[in-house]
Design a protein around this motif. Sequence first.
Motif, PDB file in Angstrom:
ATOM      1  N   CYS A   1      10.454   3.861 -24.941  1.00  0.00           N
ATOM      2  CA  CYS A   1       9.442   4.248 -25.926  1.00  0.00           C
ATOM      3  C   CYS A   1       9.495   3.335 -27.146  1.00  0.00           C
ATOM      4  O   CYS A   1       8.572   3.320 -27.947  1.00  0.00           O
ATOM      5  CB  CYS A   1       9.646   5.692 -26.345  1.00  0.00           C
TER       6      CYS A   1
ATOM      7  N   LEU B   1      11.209   3.668 -29.808  1.00  0.00           N
ATOM      8  CA  LEU B   1      11.413   4.318 -31.109  1.00  0.00           C
ATOM      9  C   LEU B   1      12.683   3.814 -31.788  1.00  0.00           C
ATOM     10  O   LEU B   1      12.757   3.744 -33.017  1.00  0.00           O
ATOM     11  CB  LEU B   1      11.468   5.842 -30.958  1.00  0.00           C
TER      12      LEU B   1
ATOM     13  N   LEU C   1      11.733   0.695 -33.610  1.00  0.00           N
ATOM     14  CA  LEU C   1      10.854   0.986 -34.745  1.00  0.00           C
ATOM     15  C   LEU C   1      11.640   1.622 -35.899  1.00  0.00           C
ATOM     16  O   LEU C   1      11.427   1.275 -37.069  1.00  0.00           O
ATOM     17  CB  LEU C   1       9.715   1.912 -34.290  1.00  0.00           C
TER      18      LEU C   1
ATOM     19  N   PHE D   1      12.157  -0.026 -39.595  1.00  0.00           N
ATOM     20  CA  PHE D   1      11.746   0.728 -40.789  1.00  0.00           C
ATOM     21  C   PHE D   1      12.910   0.857 -41.768  1.00  0.00           C
ATOM     22  O   PHE D   1      12.756   0.641 -42.970  1.00  0.00           O
ATOM     23  CB  PHE D   1      11.230   2.110 -40.381  1.00  0.00           C
TER      24      PHE D   1
ATOM     25  N   LEU E   1       7.205  -1.625 -39.528  1.00  0.00           N
ATOM     26  CA  LEU E   1       7.427  -1.291 -38.111  1.00  0.00           C
ATOM     27  C   LEU E   1       7.389  -2.561 -37.265  1.00  0.00           C
ATOM     28  O   LEU E   1       7.108  -2.525 -36.073  1.00  0.00           O
ATOM     29  CB  LEU E   1       6.370  -0.297 -37.631  1.00  0.00           C
TER      30      LEU E   1
ATOM     31  N   PRO F   1      14.480   9.888 -27.984  1.00  0.00           N
ATOM     32  CA  PRO F   1      14.087  11.196 -27.438  1.00  0.00           C
ATOM     33  C   PRO F   1      15.124  11.776 -26.488  1.00  0.00           C
ATOM     34  O   PRO F   1      15.305  12.985 -26.437  1.00  0.00           O
ATOM     35  CB  PRO F   1      12.789  10.898 -26.682  1.00  0.00           C
TER      36      PRO F   1
ATOM     37  N   VAL G   1       4.001   5.531 -36.424  1.00  0.00           N
ATOM     38  CA  VAL G   1       4.880   6.282 -35.526  1.00  0.00           C
ATOM     39  C   VAL G   1       4.534   7.778 -35.552  1.00  0.00           C
ATOM     40  O   VAL G   1       5.373   8.622 -35.300  1.00  0.00           O
ATOM     41  CB  VAL G   1       6.376   6.076 -35.868  1.00  0.00           C
TER      42      VAL G   1
ATOM     43  N   HIS H   1      -1.038   0.107 -29.380  1.00  0.00           N
ATOM     44  CA  HIS H   1      -0.211  -0.507 -30.418  1.00  0.00           C
ATOM     45  C   HIS H   1      -0.474  -2.015 -30.492  1.00  0.00           C
ATOM     46  O   HIS H   1      -0.626  -2.580 -31.583  1.00  0.00           O
ATOM     47  CB  HIS H   1       1.266  -0.243 -30.113  1.00  0.00           C
TER      48      HIS H   1
ATOM     49  N   ARG I   1       4.935   3.576 -46.204  1.00  0.00           N
ATOM     50  CA  ARG I   1       6.308   4.086 -46.146  1.00  0.00           C
ATOM     51  C   ARG I   1       6.335   5.599 -45.965  1.00  0.00           C
ATOM     52  O   ARG I   1       7.120   6.136 -45.187  1.00  0.00           O
ATOM     53  CB  ARG I   1       7.093   3.691 -47.398  1.00  0.00           C
TER      54      ARG I   1
ATOM     55  N   PHE J   1       5.200   6.447 -42.344  1.00  0.00           N
ATOM     56  CA  PHE J   1       6.230   6.198 -41.327  1.00  0.00           C
ATOM     57  C   PHE J   1       7.400   7.177 -41.500  1.00  0.00           C
ATOM     58  O   PHE J   1       7.926   7.696 -40.522  1.00  0.00           O
ATOM     59  CB  PHE J   1       6.767   4.764 -41.407  1.00  0.00           C
ATOM     60  N   ALA J   2       7.787   7.414 -42.749  1.00  0.00           N
ATOM     61  CA  ALA J   2       8.919   8.322 -42.990  1.00  0.00           C
ATOM     62  C   ALA J   2       8.597   9.718 -42.479  1.00  0.00           C
ATOM     63  O   ALA J   2       9.450  10.400 -41.901  1.00  0.00           O
ATOM     64  CB  ALA J   2       9.247   8.367 -44.482  1.00  0.00           C
TER      65      ALA J   2
ATOM     66  N   PHE K   1       8.882   9.732 -38.651  1.00  0.00           N
ATOM     67  CA  PHE K   1      10.284   9.781 -38.204  1.00  0.00           C
ATOM     68  C   PHE K   1      10.920  11.150 -38.501  1.00  0.00           C
ATOM     69  O   PHE K   1      11.724  11.640 -37.719  1.00  0.00           O
ATOM     70  CB  PHE K   1      11.103   8.661 -38.852  1.00  0.00           C
TER      71      PHE K   1
ATOM     72  N   ILE L   1       9.891  13.484 -35.831  1.00  0.00           N
ATOM     73  CA  ILE L   1      10.547  13.127 -34.565  1.00  0.00           C
ATOM     74  C   ILE L   1      11.997  13.620 -34.573  1.00  0.00           C
ATOM     75  O   ILE L   1      12.467  14.229 -33.608  1.00  0.00           O
ATOM     76  CB  ILE L   1      10.478  11.594 -34.344  1.00  0.00           C
TER      77      ILE L   1
ATOM     78  N   CYS M   1       5.191   6.441 -23.300  1.00  0.00           N
ATOM     79  CA  CYS M   1       4.225   5.575 -23.967  1.00  0.00           C
ATOM     80  C   CYS M   1       4.915   4.981 -25.198  1.00  0.00           C
ATOM     81  O   CYS M   1       5.920   5.504 -25.672  1.00  0.00           O
ATOM     82  CB  CYS M   1       2.996   6.364 -24.417  1.00  0.00           C
ATOM     83  N   PHE M   2       4.334   3.936 -25.741  1.00  0.00           N
ATOM     84  CA  PHE M   2       4.924   3.278 -26.893  1.00  0.00           C
ATOM     85  C   PHE M   2       5.013   4.261 -28.072  1.00  0.00           C
ATOM     86  O   PHE M   2       4.048   4.934 -28.409  1.00  0.00           O
ATOM     87  CB  PHE M   2       4.095   2.059 -27.288  1.00  0.00           C
ATOM     88  N   ALA M   3       6.211   4.332 -28.660  1.00  0.00           N
ATOM     89  CA  ALA M   3       6.474   5.157 -29.845  1.00  0.00           C
ATOM     90  C   ALA M   3       6.341   6.654 -29.591  1.00  0.00           C
ATOM     91  O   ALA M   3       6.219   7.422 -30.536  1.00  0.00           O
ATOM     92  CB  ALA M   3       5.574   4.748 -31.022  1.00  0.00           C
ATOM     93  N   CYS M   4       6.380   7.081 -28.331  1.00  0.00           N
ATOM     94  CA  CYS M   4       6.249   8.521 -28.069  1.00  0.00           C
ATOM     95  C   CYS M   4       7.611   9.209 -28.054  1.00  0.00           C
ATOM     96  O   CYS M   4       8.495   8.810 -27.311  1.00  0.00           O
ATOM     97  CB  CYS M   4       5.535   8.782 -26.754  1.00  0.00           C
ATOM     98  N   PRO M   5       7.770  10.276 -28.842  1.00  0.00           N
ATOM     99  CA  PRO M   5       9.027  11.015 -28.857  1.00  0.00           C
ATOM    100  C   PRO M   5       9.140  12.042 -27.735  1.00  0.00           C
ATOM    101  O   PRO M   5      10.147  12.732 -27.658  1.00  0.00           O
ATOM    102  CB  PRO M   5       8.987  11.717 -30.218  1.00  0.00           C
TER     103      PRO M   5
END
Lengths: 135, 612
Positions: free
Chosen positions: A13, A15, A18, A22, A28, A128, B71, B101, B215, B218-219, B222, B225, B288-292
């Motif tokens: 993923c 993450l 990323l 960050f 990112l 995750p 994200v 993305h 910022r 994104f914060a 995260f 997540i 998927c990209f950036a998926c938690p």
Amino acid sequence: MHLRVKVSECAFCNLCSLACAFKHSGTLSLARAAIRVSPELPDRLKVKVNFCIQCSQGYCIESCPQKALRREEDGRVTVEELLCDACQGEYRCVPACKVNGIFRSPDGARPVKCDLCGGDPECAKVCPNELISVA
Amino acid sequence: MGYGYFNRLLRVDLTKKTIEAIRLPEEYWRKYVGGKCLGSRLLLDYELYKYDPLAEENYIFMLVGPLTGSVTPGVGKTSFFSRSLLTGGYLDSTCGGRLAHNLKSAGYDGVMITGQSEVPVYLSITDHEARLESAKDLWGKGCFETESILKSIHGRDASTAVIGPAGENLVKYATVHADFYHQAGRGGVGALFGAKKLKGIVVSGGIPVPYYRPRELFAEGFRLIRESRPDQKVRFRIRYGTMSTLDLTQKLGIAVVRNFTDGVSDRYDLDLNRDYLKEHFVVRDLGCFACPVPCGKGSEFEYQGTTYRVGGPEYETMSLIGTNLEVKAEELLYLNWLCDDLGIDTISGGVTLGCAAEAYARGLLDDQDLGLSLKWGDGAGFAKAFRAIAYRQGVGALLAEGSRRFAQEIGLDRDTAIQVKGMEIAGYDPRGTTGYALEFAVADRGGCHRRARPIYKEQDDDAYRFSYEGKGKMVKELEDQRAFYHSLIICDFIPSIYPLKVKEYAGLLSLATGWEISFDKAVQIGERAMNQSRLFNVYCGIRRKDDILPGRFFNQPLPRGRAQGQVLEPARFQQMLSDYYAARGWDEDGVPTAAKLEELGIGPGNLEAREA
């Protein structure tokens, strides 16, 4: 002290990358990440994850003409920003690493490298499948 | 320039071989946001209802949204919009992976493709640049090989979206296959690529998106997540992906078996269940990209002496190919792989073969008519049929048209074609869920299960799921919320398992764009999208008469299971439809009223305003 990643279960993923970017740059940008994920698809369902394993050999330390890389007491290898000149863009530490765990910086500054966020890595908090830990 | 978008759309004319970046009026972004709301607007603006889907003038819009590139949980989606070859009406089709993305990171909010190339080409996009390249050597190849070649040329971080032989041969339910294990599966976007001789799109980029408060945005992503990671719903979703949906449909007696003639699967207890598949085939999760919440599964299996690797199986494939055609688990996985490689939608493909197999079982068609055998459970026969479809060989040419046309041409009872507006319905028998009966009937792109997903509200109360009361309003409200998510674009799985709903996403949208967006405003964006897609369909001739399900659901009660004896009642179904139209502010024929369009600020085609 080094990062441990259970690569066999990585869902790529990204993450971890990323969160790393960050934490260290406020962006990112994957080029700012010290942990990088490369799926090897589709002929295999495998993933490579590259990051500094703070290896005891310390090839990067040896390769640095400025002595900007050094070993901390807790075993981490860190980069001293004031000493590092990126070898005028040559980044000798990058090819010296045997595990592709240290990366060129996109803006010519000091190399991108895992510092374990001082012992509490951001990547571990967002993975995750909880595959990242500190050993 | 505003925040959260570049205001750059790449317009590619494949006839003229021109590529240019265009801008939309600034107010467009705030009013239409991105994804579905913007896509449905552009379909009206470009007046695509005037053109045949195969005409040069038709456009394919590939769009992302203002949260893409961040994200924010669920942000890995790209949607395609066009006039559908399968239904002749509105089409959106969405896929995951890394495509969204990468497209945003290349400095674009979307791509608009028109015209028709004489020779096969692919589109290569990098930071603020794009080129057309020859795809002569790729034409004819399967999706997996095509993507492998493109990634070897453009780098492993490049995202690839391609078609296989089914798209090249204009199969009306051909997919666009992205990043190996993701598909824009429904409605035949692949065939529209094929008609334009566009084999694929390759995208990579590294341009930061200009967010309003990056910022904080994104914060917050995260934080969500980190805090949601231990949640039981999140853990369960990661563990089983969509495979566990079969537990639900089997339990409720609304699984799909033998072309919707039963609601309980006998194969479920044998091998078509999440535990058997996980234990024997699944080797890792695919996110998927950036998926938690990486719900995708990667499976490895042997079939006739060869080892294959496939993304899945997802529930819909387990259902429409698995329990529907009654194949074994290994055969299900092979057919899943085969459809992915050929570029065939497993839902429409499975249902269309279900229609043919029912006729075969009843003796209405035989081996001679078909040139192949289509016995329930005969995996090899279905594999042969999918290949025949992709290359339009023999009866495959007719099956490639979808179940409605197939039944019509062969002279079968039209009620055996399980479709709405020409698009086959997904894996929930509507006799056991009036919410889904209504959603399937009114869905803008045809028999779609992702517009409202009312089963979440119905699953714990049998009396409610068989009742017609209040469903019109419920489906309308769920559709509007989801159309808001689809405009951001956010994966609609996330709000059901994360503490993120319309209000929270509106807050994140504010951080991305700087706009003040209230709950009501956010829902209105969804409602605007739903009315624009309906208006497009109305221009294509779609009315109340088309918001209907196959007759089977009105005259054949389910034979067993928890929905035993259930059958839809025509008069009450029609009343539910009227309730829905009333909740929508549409007239009795399903046409949005002038007052509703004015309230939402929706005009007809708006050619002069579309390019700033």
